[in-house]
Design a protein around this motif. Structure first.
Motif, short mmCIF file in Angstrom:
data_model
loop_
_atom_site.label_atom_id
_atom_site.label_comp_id
_atom_site.label_asym_id
_atom_site.label_seq_id
_atom_site.Cartn_x
_atom_site.Cartn_y
_atom_site.Cartn_z
N VAL A 1 0.83 -1.20 0.00
CA VAL A 1 0.00 0.00 0.00
C VAL A 1 0.87 1.26 0.00
N ASP A 2 1.90 1.27 0.83
CA ASP A 2 2.77 2.45 0.93
C ASP A 2 3.51 2.71 -0.39
N GLY B 1 2.45 5.54 -2.79
CA GLY B 1 3.73 5.98 -3.33
C GLY B 1 3.70 6.33 -4.80
N LEU B 2 2.62 5.95 -5.50
CA LEU B 2 2.48 6.29 -6.91
C LEU B 2 1.45 7.39 -7.13
N ASN B 3 1.10 8.07 -6.05
CA ASN B 3 0.20 9.23 -6.09
C ASN B 3 -1.24 8.84 -6.40
N LEU C 1 -8.05 -2.46 3.50
CA LEU C 1 -7.41 -1.36 2.81
C LEU C 1 -7.59 0.00 3.49
N PRO C 2 -8.77 0.35 4.02
CA PRO C 2 -8.90 1.66 4.67
C PRO C 2 -7.92 1.84 5.83
N ALA C 3 -7.66 0.76 6.58
CA ALA C 3 -6.73 0.87 7.70
C ALA C 3 -5.31 1.14 7.20
N TYR C 4 -4.93 0.46 6.12
CA TYR C 4 -3.60 0.67 5.55
C TYR C 4 -3.51 2.04 4.88
N ARG D 1 -4.97 8.45 3.15
CA ARG D 1 -4.24 8.96 1.99
C ARG D 1 -5.01 8.78 0.68
N PHE D 2 -5.91 7.83 0.65
CA PHE D 2 -6.74 7.61 -0.55
C PHE D 2 -8.04 6.92 -0.11
#
Length: 316
Positions: A111-112, A117-119, A142-145, A149-150
């Motif tokens: 995820v990072d 990391g790819l915007n 996924l929301p926790a990770y 940020r997205f």
């Protein structure tokens, strides 16, 4: 469409790309279920005034992690996958080289590095999409990770006739030579590419010259049998009859691999060495052994008539 090939660990950072809405998946076959995921990402990108993106992987994970040493065959080899995704008007395609090192990446690092990391500002994936080592990461996680940020959209299971639309289902369809069902599941015809090579030249002697096509071994092979097809020669499409099989009338021992031979209707010419595309339509019959050449020629004539009738009805 910009195609970005990525090796793990990659050296990109978020400043290298515009803000993205990204669809995640392997997408072999790009069937109707896959199309909904990609189209959802495209629509979401338009709504958010961002660029659309797709992330896929090559080779198939089983080619890296599986125990089989045989070449993995695909519904849509990478070149075809790229072309189809481009036709869907996606802005960016990220192709991650799937390696054992990449397979060991923990979900949070995936995820990072490969989303945030790819915007990426919004993620779209199917309900059963998994990521990270052993597929430990789920869409529910996924929301926790993401840590804000997205955002994400989860696409529900897509079914036809109460059965999930999946690459596995399509592979079974192809193994049965059922290209009508493939068209139903994928919304397009199955197409393979290959080069015309010299064969045994029996077809010419029988009055039915054929193009012996060396199909790339990246493609799944359809079931043995006789098919109504179209063949593209020098940017022109012709109706044809295709035999996939082992020629039991002529061979006592079964060859290791089947041959693919197309008799193109209304075409004559030397095309040895040319690359051609075959568009598969319907299976006319199974392969069979004939008592002699006379019976074989009569059946080929019948196959040709059936193919002509099929295309006449299709195009009526």
């Amino acid at each position: 469409m910009k195609v970005i090939a990525i090796e793990h660990p990659h050296q990109f950072n978020s400043d290298d790309f515009p803000e993205l809405v990204m669809a995640l998946g392997f997408f072999d076959g790009i069937h109707k279920g896959h199309q909904i995921v990609i189209q959802t990402a495209k629509r979401k990108a338009d709504e958010m005034n961002l660029k659309s993106a797709v992330m896929t992987f090559d080779p198939h994970p089983s080619a890296v992690l599986g125990k089989k040493t045989e070449n993995i065959r695909y519904i849509t080899p990478l070149e075809d996958k790229v072309a189809i995704i481009e036709s869907m008007e996606i802005d960016y395609l990220f192709i991650i080289h799937f390696s054992k090192e990449f397979a060991s990446v923990l979900p949070e690092r995936f995820v990072d590095d490969y989303i945030a990391g790819l915007n990426v500002r919004h993620v779209v994936a199917g309900f059963d999409y998994s990521y990270g080592r052993y597929g430990q990461g789920s869409m529910q996680d996924l929301p926790a990770y993401a840590q804000g940020r997205f955002s994400q959209t989860v696409v529900a299971k897509q079914t036809l006739e109460d059965e999930k639309v999946s690459s596995t289902r399509i592979r079974e369809t192809l193994s049965n030579g059922d290209f009508t069902d493939f068209h139903h599941l994928a919304g397009r015809r199955f197409i393979t590419k290959g080069h015309v090579v010299h064969g045994e030249k029996r077809g010419r002697k029988l009055g039915f010259p054929t193009a012996n096509i060396e199909v790339s071994d990246d493609y799944i092979f359809p079931a043995a049998g006789v098919y109504a097809v179209r063949i593209q020669i020098s940017d022109q499409w012709y109706h044809g009859v295709c035999n996939v099989g082992y020629k039991p009338t002529f061979h006592e021992e079964k060859p290791k691999y089947p041959t693919v031979e197309v008799h193109a209707l209304d075409f004559s010419g030397d095309i040895y060495g040319s690359q051609v595309s075959v568009e598969w339509h319907i299976r006319l019959r199974s392969e069979q052994k004939f008592s002699g050449l006379e019976a074989l020629v009569a059946q080929i004539e019948a196959d040709k008539r059936n193919a002509i009738a099929y295309f006449a009805e299709l195009e009526a």
